[in-house]
Design a protein around this motif. Structure first.
Motif: not given
Length: 299
Positions: A102-105, A111-113, A235-236
C-alpha cells in the motif's frame, strides 16, 4: 554510476540544444543511437556477471561446510513447498507485505501523477534550455552523491520509516515549488525544485529498500519482491496513463484563477503534493505505530 549517467545526460542536453533549431530530428537520432549502445553494454555487463559460490548459511548467517552443510540442505528440502498461486495467496494474507505494498502504491501515485509530465513543462511552458536542465541535474546529482552516505548513517539511527517520511517531505516541497513555476520564474523555481528532489532521492532510495527488507519474510523474499515489483510497475503505468489523459483534457481547456492562466502540470504537481502528504500521514499512522516501528528501528 550516478556520476556517469548524469555526465552522459549533460552531454546529450548540450547536443540537443545545438540541434534543436535546425536539425532536431537528427539530434534525436544521435541520442537514440547513444541510448541503444548504452543499453547493449548494460545487457552484456549483466550477462557477464557471476555470483560468488558460497556454501549454505546457518541461522547466524555464517557459511558452513561438511556434514553440517549436508544436514542443512536435507532439512531445507524437507520443508513444505508452495506453488506460485499458493505463494501469491500467502502474500496477500500477509499483513506486513500488504502494508508495504500500500505504501509503495501510494508512492507510485505521488510520483507518476506528476513527475513524468514535468520535463515537457520545463521545455514548453517554462522555456528552459536542454543545457540548463542537464547542468542543474548534474550539479544536484553530485549533491546527492555527497549526502547519500550521511543519509545512510542517519537511517540506521532514526529507522527506515522516518527516513522515507523525510524523503517525502522533500518531495512535497519539490511539488509545492513546481505548482508556482511559470515562465517568468522558471529558472529559479526549477533550480530550487531540483535541489529538493535530488535530496529526496537519497532518502527514498535507502528508506524504501530498508522497509522492504525489514517487512518481507526472509524465506519467501524472492517471491515477495517479484510480486511486489510486478504490481508496483503495473500500477505505476496505469497512474501515468490515466494522468496523461487528464493532462490532454486540461490542456484543451482554458483554466484561469482570476486573470492568471493555470497549466495542466501545475494541477498535476498539486495532485502530487496532496498524494505525498497522504504518504507522510500513512507512515505516521501505520508504519511508525506498534511493532512495525520498533522493527524498523532495528534495521
Amino acid at each position: 554510476a550516478v556520476f556517469f549517467s548524469v555526465l552522459v545526460s549533460l552531454i546529450m542536453g548540450i547536443m540537443l540544444d545545438y540541434y534543436k533549431n535546425t536539425r532536431l530530428i537528427q539530434g534525436f537520432v544521435v541520442t537514440g543511437t547513444v541510448i541503444f549502445f548504452l543499453a547493449i553494454a548494460n545487457v552484456v555487463s549483466v550477462i557477464m556477471m557471476k555470483e560468488p559460490k558460497t556454501g549454505p548459511l546457518n541461522e547466524q548467517g555464517k557459511e558452513i561446510h561438511g556434514r553440517l552443510a549436508k544436514r542443512l540442505v536435507q532439512e531445507q528440502k524437507g520443508k513444505e513447498k508452495y506453488s506460485v498461486f499458493a505463494e501469491v495467496n500467502l502474500a496477500f494474507h500477509n499483513v506486513s507485505f500488504l502494508k508495504v505494498l500500500i505504501l509503495n502504491c501510494m508512492w507510485m501515485t505521488a510520483y507518476f501523477v506528476a513527475m513524468p509530465f514535468n520535463f515537457s513543462y520545463q521545455l514548453n511552458e517554462l522555456k528552459l534550455s536542454y543545457t540548463y536542465i542537464t547542468v542543474i541535474s548534474f550539479a544536484c546529482s553530485l549533491l546527492r552523491i555527497l549526502i547519500t552516505p550521511l543519509v545512510g548513517k542517519g537511517a540506521d539511527k532514526i529507522g527506515m520509516a522516518k527516513t522515507v517520511e523525510r524523503g517525502m517531505a522533500l518531495v512535497a516541497f519539490h511539488y509545492l515549488v513546481m505548482v508556482f513555476a511559470r515562465a517568468s520564474n522558471g529558472y529559479i523555481t526549477y533550480t530550487i525544485a531540483t535541489i529538493f528532489s535530488c535530496c529526496a532521492w537519497a532518502y527514498t532510495g535507502i528508506g524504501f529498500l530498508g522497509i522492504q527488507l525489514e517487512f518481507f519474510d526472509k524465506e519467501r523474499r524472492v517471491v515477495l519482491f517479484s510480486l511486489f515489483s510486478a504490481i508496483s510497475g503495473l500500477y505505476g503505468f496505469l497512474v501515468s496513463f490515466v494522468t496523461g489523459k487528464l493532462v490532454d483534457w486540461i490542456q484543451k481547456k482554458e483554466i484561469f484563477i482570476g486573470n492568471v492562466p493555470i497549466y495542466a502540470q501545475q494541477i498535476t504537481n498539486f495532485m502530487g503534493l496532496c498524494a505525498t502528504i497522504g504518504i507522510i500521514l500513512y507512515i505516521r499512522a501505520v508504519l511508525e505505530k506498534g511493532n512495525s516501528g520498533r522493527l524498523l528501528q532495528k534495521f
